[in-house]
Scaffold this active site. Structure first.
Site, PDB file in Angstrom:
ATOM      1  N   HIS A  31       6.406  -5.154  11.994  1.00  0.00           N
ATOM      2  CA  HIS A  31       5.705  -3.868  11.908  1.00  0.00           C
ATOM      3  C   HIS A  31       5.354  -3.375  13.314  1.00  0.00           C
ATOM      4  O   HIS A  31       4.257  -2.889  13.584  1.00  0.00           O
ATOM      5  CB  HIS A  31       4.444  -3.980  11.037  1.00  0.00           C
ATOM      6  CG  HIS A  31       3.944  -2.646  10.548  1.00  0.00           C
ATOM      7  ND1 HIS A  31       3.074  -1.868  11.270  1.00  0.00           N
ATOM      8  CD2 HIS A  31       4.203  -1.934   9.425  1.00  0.00           C
ATOM      9  CE1 HIS A  31       2.811  -0.757  10.602  1.00  0.00           C
ATOM     10  NE2 HIS A  31       3.494  -0.767   9.472  1.00  0.00           N
ATOM     11  N   HIS A  45       0.842  -1.195   0.000  1.00  0.00           N
ATOM     12  CA  HIS A  45       0.000   0.000   0.000  1.00  0.00           C
ATOM     13  C   HIS A  45       0.875   1.240   0.000  1.00  0.00           C
ATOM     14  O   HIS A  45       2.092   1.155   0.212  1.00  0.00           O
ATOM     15  CB  HIS A  45      -0.988  -0.014   1.165  1.00  0.00           C
ATOM     16  CG  HIS A  45      -0.383   0.065   2.541  1.00  0.00           C
ATOM     17  ND1 HIS A  45       0.473  -0.893   3.036  1.00  0.00           N
ATOM     18  CD2 HIS A  45      -0.528   0.981   3.543  1.00  0.00           C
ATOM     19  CE1 HIS A  45       0.814  -0.583   4.278  1.00  0.00           C
ATOM     20  NE2 HIS A  45       0.231   0.567   4.599  1.00  0.00           N
ATOM     21  N   HIS A  91       1.479   3.792   1.923  1.00  0.00           N
ATOM     22  CA  HIS A  91       1.977   4.506   3.091  1.00  0.00           C
ATOM     23  C   HIS A  91       3.500   4.502   2.985  1.00  0.00           C
ATOM     24  O   HIS A  91       4.091   3.501   2.554  1.00  0.00           O
ATOM     25  CB  HIS A  91       1.529   3.839   4.397  1.00  0.00           C
ATOM     26  CG  HIS A  91       0.149   4.248   4.826  1.00  0.00           C
ATOM     27  ND1 HIS A  91      -0.626   3.506   5.685  1.00  0.00           N
ATOM     28  CD2 HIS A  91      -0.584   5.358   4.506  1.00  0.00           C
ATOM     29  CE1 HIS A  91      -1.785   4.130   5.878  1.00  0.00           C
ATOM     30  NE2 HIS A  91      -1.784   5.250   5.168  1.00  0.00           N
ATOM     31  N   ASP A 145       6.002   4.147   4.935  1.00  0.00           N
ATOM     32  CA  ASP A 145       6.845   3.113   5.557  1.00  0.00           C
ATOM     33  C   ASP A 145       6.842   1.814   4.753  1.00  0.00           C
ATOM     34  O   ASP A 145       7.527   0.857   5.119  1.00  0.00           O
ATOM     35  CB  ASP A 145       6.430   2.857   7.019  1.00  0.00           C
ATOM     36  CG  ASP A 145       4.961   2.521   7.184  1.00  0.00           C
ATOM     37  OD1 ASP A 145       4.134   3.079   6.445  1.00  0.00           O
ATOM     38  OD2 ASP A 145       4.640   1.691   8.058  1.00  0.00           O
ATOM     39  N   HIS A 146       6.097   1.778   3.641  1.00  0.00           N
ATOM     40  CA  HIS A 146       6.065   0.582   2.785  1.00  0.00           C
ATOM     41  C   HIS A 146       6.582   0.858   1.375  1.00  0.00           C
ATOM     42  O   HIS A 146       6.764  -0.073   0.597  1.00  0.00           O
ATOM     43  CB  HIS A 146       4.642   0.019   2.726  1.00  0.00           C
ATOM     44  CG  HIS A 146       4.157  -0.410   4.062  1.00  0.00           C
ATOM     45  ND1 HIS A 146       4.111  -1.728   4.465  1.00  0.00           N
ATOM     46  CD2 HIS A 146       3.749   0.325   5.137  1.00  0.00           C
ATOM     47  CE1 HIS A 146       3.674  -1.784   5.719  1.00  0.00           C
ATOM     48  NE2 HIS A 146       3.453  -0.549   6.144  1.00  0.00           N
TER      49      HIS A 146
HETATM   50 ZN    ZN Z   1       2.871   0.506   7.898  1.00  0.00          ZN
HETATM   51 ZN    ZN Z   2      -0.111   1.540   6.519  1.00  0.00          ZN
END
Ligand code: ZN
Ligand code: ZN
Length: 307
Positions: A270, A62, A64, A66-67
């Site tokens: 995570h 996705h 976001h 952090d990904h």
């Molecule tokens: Zn995340």
């Molecule tokens: Zn996320």
């Protein structure tokens, strides 16, 4: 054939002095696939001895940061390293627009093609397939459209029992037919089924990555029987209400998904930066699903061949 997963990052969005955000590398028979690309992913690849030029494809769960924030410098570096073959990127929309924007300002002289493939985050379907592997999208329940991924090895070809080849004097054509799962007819007119004469050298293996998500029984059903399950575990069991509001899972929710899915092994990551003791989080999972480990940065998890 090796099937392994190397953890490059197991942290969530808030930076910490030591941990890196989400990223893993799946290695199936020396073919490497990057799964999520949090900040710093290219240094993490080098640190773990994985040449970024060997990546066949990238899967993003996705949009976001952090990904996926690590993806753009990685693409730029691959250009500097002289990559020539296309890089396939599987990600939800609007990754195509974001890549196009980067292309205009930063990637205008890339020596290779970046091919974006849209992953529909509401569909459970094959998004990539080759001779050894299928990758499925697994819809998740997060704050924005998010997909997990199921890496499913294809069934290995059948082997013909050596003693039967000699006993029956099988021809090459008959052996090839048996390996394809077909039945054969001997010169005597007798028909033999391939089940009698063949065996599978090992069972096909699988890995599932359930990225940022609320508890999802449906996701568990879709990865049923998986050998290795990575489930996000952002919060401890005491923070269930908070997790729900943030679109995340707790330790015990991750463990319940592993149990429902009849996974063979669970790894968790995570983690929220508030937790210093990840072992305590793993212990909470083990009260429900004993075979739980921390997806420690730098660790490689091997999925064994079972006969
Ligand atoms: Zn995340
Ligand atoms: Zn996320």
């Amino acid at each position: 054939m090796a099937f392994s997963v190397t953890i490059l990052g197991n942290s969530s969005a808030k930076p910490t002095p030591t941990a890196h955000p989400s990223a893993q590398v799946v290695n199936l028979n020396e073919q490497y696939y990057l799964v999520d690309a949090g900040e710093g992913v290219q240094q993490q690849l080098i640190r773990r001895g994985i040449n970024p030029l060997r990546l066949r494809a990238v899967f993003i769960s996705h949009l976001h940061g952090d990904h996926c924030y690590g993806l753009f410098p990685l693409i730029s570096t691959l250009g500097l390293e002289g990559k020539r073959t296309p890089l396939d990127i599987y990600a939800p929309a609007p990754m195509g627009d974001i890549l196009e924007y980067h292309h205009r300002y930063f990637f205008d002289d890339l020596p290779f093609e970046v091919k974006w493939h849209e992953v529909k985050t509401t569909e459970y379907q094959i998004v990539m397939e080759n001779s050894t592997l299928e990758v499925w999208s697994v819809p998740l329940r997060h704050r924005i459209p998010t997909s997990g991924y199921l890496f499913r090895e294809k069934q290995p070809a059948l082997n013909v029992r050596k003693e039967e080849i000699q006993r029956l004097g099988l021809s090459i054509a008959q052996i090839v037919a048996l390996k394809r799962g077909e039945d054969i007819t001997l010169s005597s007119g007798e028909t033999l089924s391939h089940e009698q004469l063949t065996y599978r050298p090992y069972e096909a293996r699988s890995y599932a990555y359930l990225s940022d998500t609320n508890y999802s029984a449906r996701a568990a059903e879709r990865v049923r029987g998986v050998d290795l399950l990575y489930h996000e575990t952002t919060y401890s069991m005491a923070e269930e209400q908070w997790a729900k509001g943030r679109g995340h899972s707790t330790t015990t929710q991750a463990a319940r998904v592993a149990q429902l899915a009849e996974a063979k092994r669970l790894i968790i990551g995570h983690f929220s930066s508030r937790y210093k003791d990840h072992e305590a989080l793993a212990e909470e999972c083990r009260t429900i699903f004993p075979n739980t480990d921390i997806a420690r940065e730098g660790e490689t998890f091997y999925i064994e061949q079972l006969r």
